[in-house]
Design an enzyme around this catalytic site. Structure first.
Site, PDB file in Angstrom:
ATOM      1  CG  ASP A 105      -0.285  -0.484   2.496  1.00 37.73           C
ATOM      2  OD1 ASP A 105       0.949  -0.387   2.599  1.00 37.73           O
ATOM      3  OD2 ASP A 105      -0.997  -0.958   3.385  1.00 37.73           O
TER       4      ASP A 105
ATOM      5  CG  ASP B 116      -8.578  -1.195  11.411  1.00 31.21           C
ATOM      6  OD1 ASP B 116      -7.605  -1.936  11.101  1.00 31.21           O
ATOM      7  OD2 ASP B 116      -8.933  -0.233  10.707  1.00 31.21           O
TER       8      ASP B 116
ATOM      9  CG  HIS C 196      -5.588  -2.285   8.523  1.00 30.00           C
ATOM     10  ND1 HIS C 196      -5.652  -0.934   8.795  1.00 30.00           N
ATOM     11  CD2 HIS C 196      -4.303  -2.645   8.800  1.00 30.00           C
ATOM     12  CE1 HIS C 196      -4.472  -0.503   9.208  1.00 30.00           C
ATOM     13  NE2 HIS C 196      -3.640  -1.520   9.226  1.00 30.00           N
TER      14      HIS C 196
ATOM     15  CD  GLU D 215      -8.430   0.857   7.447  1.00 29.43           C
ATOM     16  OE1 GLU D 215      -8.393  -0.119   8.219  1.00 29.43           O
ATOM     17  OE2 GLU D 215      -7.847   1.934   7.702  1.00 29.43           O
TER      18      GLU D 215
END
Ligand code: PGA
Length: 243
Positions: A67, A136, A138, A143
């Site tokens: 990413d 979270d 991810h 996400e």
């Protein structure tokens, strides 16, 4: 899923480096998927060290990063392109043309995403993927949401991610709101996944990801279905798995 428990961060990093080097030994032109953040830094230090000792060469490998922040270019100190250069690439014998990261400066997200998909396709997919996990759940910057998104896409970062990553920026407001990320399909298609987890603060989410339901609300939960994941974690990050 094979689980390797390590007493500390150094052991985790060294075990991960053992596997990466072994895989490069078997296939010198390996396609290596790379992650950023704090977790893989020790692995990268180990790889640099082993390169210095002459036990591994990266000359023929190709890399694809997971990413990049939208809006940041390779000269921005917080970009992942900069991170990769300063924490790995500039210290080893990798050919710069063999490294791939989404171009955060390309504001045309459709063209950037399809370009990155084409790069991944041309490489024939990832052989070995280094992966971390966000608080979270991810993986990459996939996400939590109501669907697994298969391929490269522009994603709006969650407040939790922005909160976790603000430590790398001068001000919270400087953290980009969007990122480009490789999609779940391309991560999942990696032939081997080296899943690294460090820190007690990840113990809860790793339990949720591995013991809870498989759901896009916890993107890492999809790894339960992959047949070749090696989870290498610090004991304290894995302590809730046995409950
Ligand atoms: P970290 O990030 O290694 O800095 O905890 C992991 C991630 O967000 O995927």
């Amino acid at each position: 899923m094979e689980i390797v428990r390590c007493r500390d961060y150094e052991e985790m990093s060294s075990k991960a480096a053992d596997i990466v080097c072994e895989e490069i030994g078997k296939r010198p032109d390996l396609v290596l998927g790379l992650a950023t953040g704090s977790t893989p830094l020790g692995l990268y230090r180990e790889l640099i060290d082993r390169y210095g000792k002459g036990t591994v060469s990266f000359k023929k490998i190709k890399t694809v990063n997971l990413d990049e922040y939208v809006g940041l270019g390779e000269d921005d100190a917080q970009s992942y392109a900069y991170y990769m250069r300063s924490n790995l690439f500039s210290h080893i014998d990798i050919a710069p043309g063999n490294t791939h990261i989404p171009d955060g400066k390309n504001a045309d997200h459709e063209s950037e995403c399809s370009k990155y998909d084409a790069v991944i396709d041309e490489l024939g997919g990832v052989d070995v993927q280094i992966l971390g996990i966000g608080h979270d759940g991810h993986i990459g910057f996939n996400e939590p949401g109501n669907a697994f998104i298969p391929r490269t896409h522009r994603v709006k970062l969650t407040e939790e991610t922005i909160e976790a990553n603000k430590r790398f920026f001068e001000r919270r407001a400087d953290v980009p709101k969007f990122a480009y990320t490789m999609g779940i399909r391309d991560i999942f298609r990696a032939r081997k996944i080296i899943f690294l987890v460090s820190g007690k603060d990840k113990a809860g989410i790793i339990r949720e990801a591995l013991k809870g339901p498989i759901t896009p609300e916890v993107p890492a939960s999809i790894l339960q279905l992959h047949s070749n994941v090696i989870l290498i974690g610090e004991d304290k990050a894995l302590e809730l798995l046995d409950e």
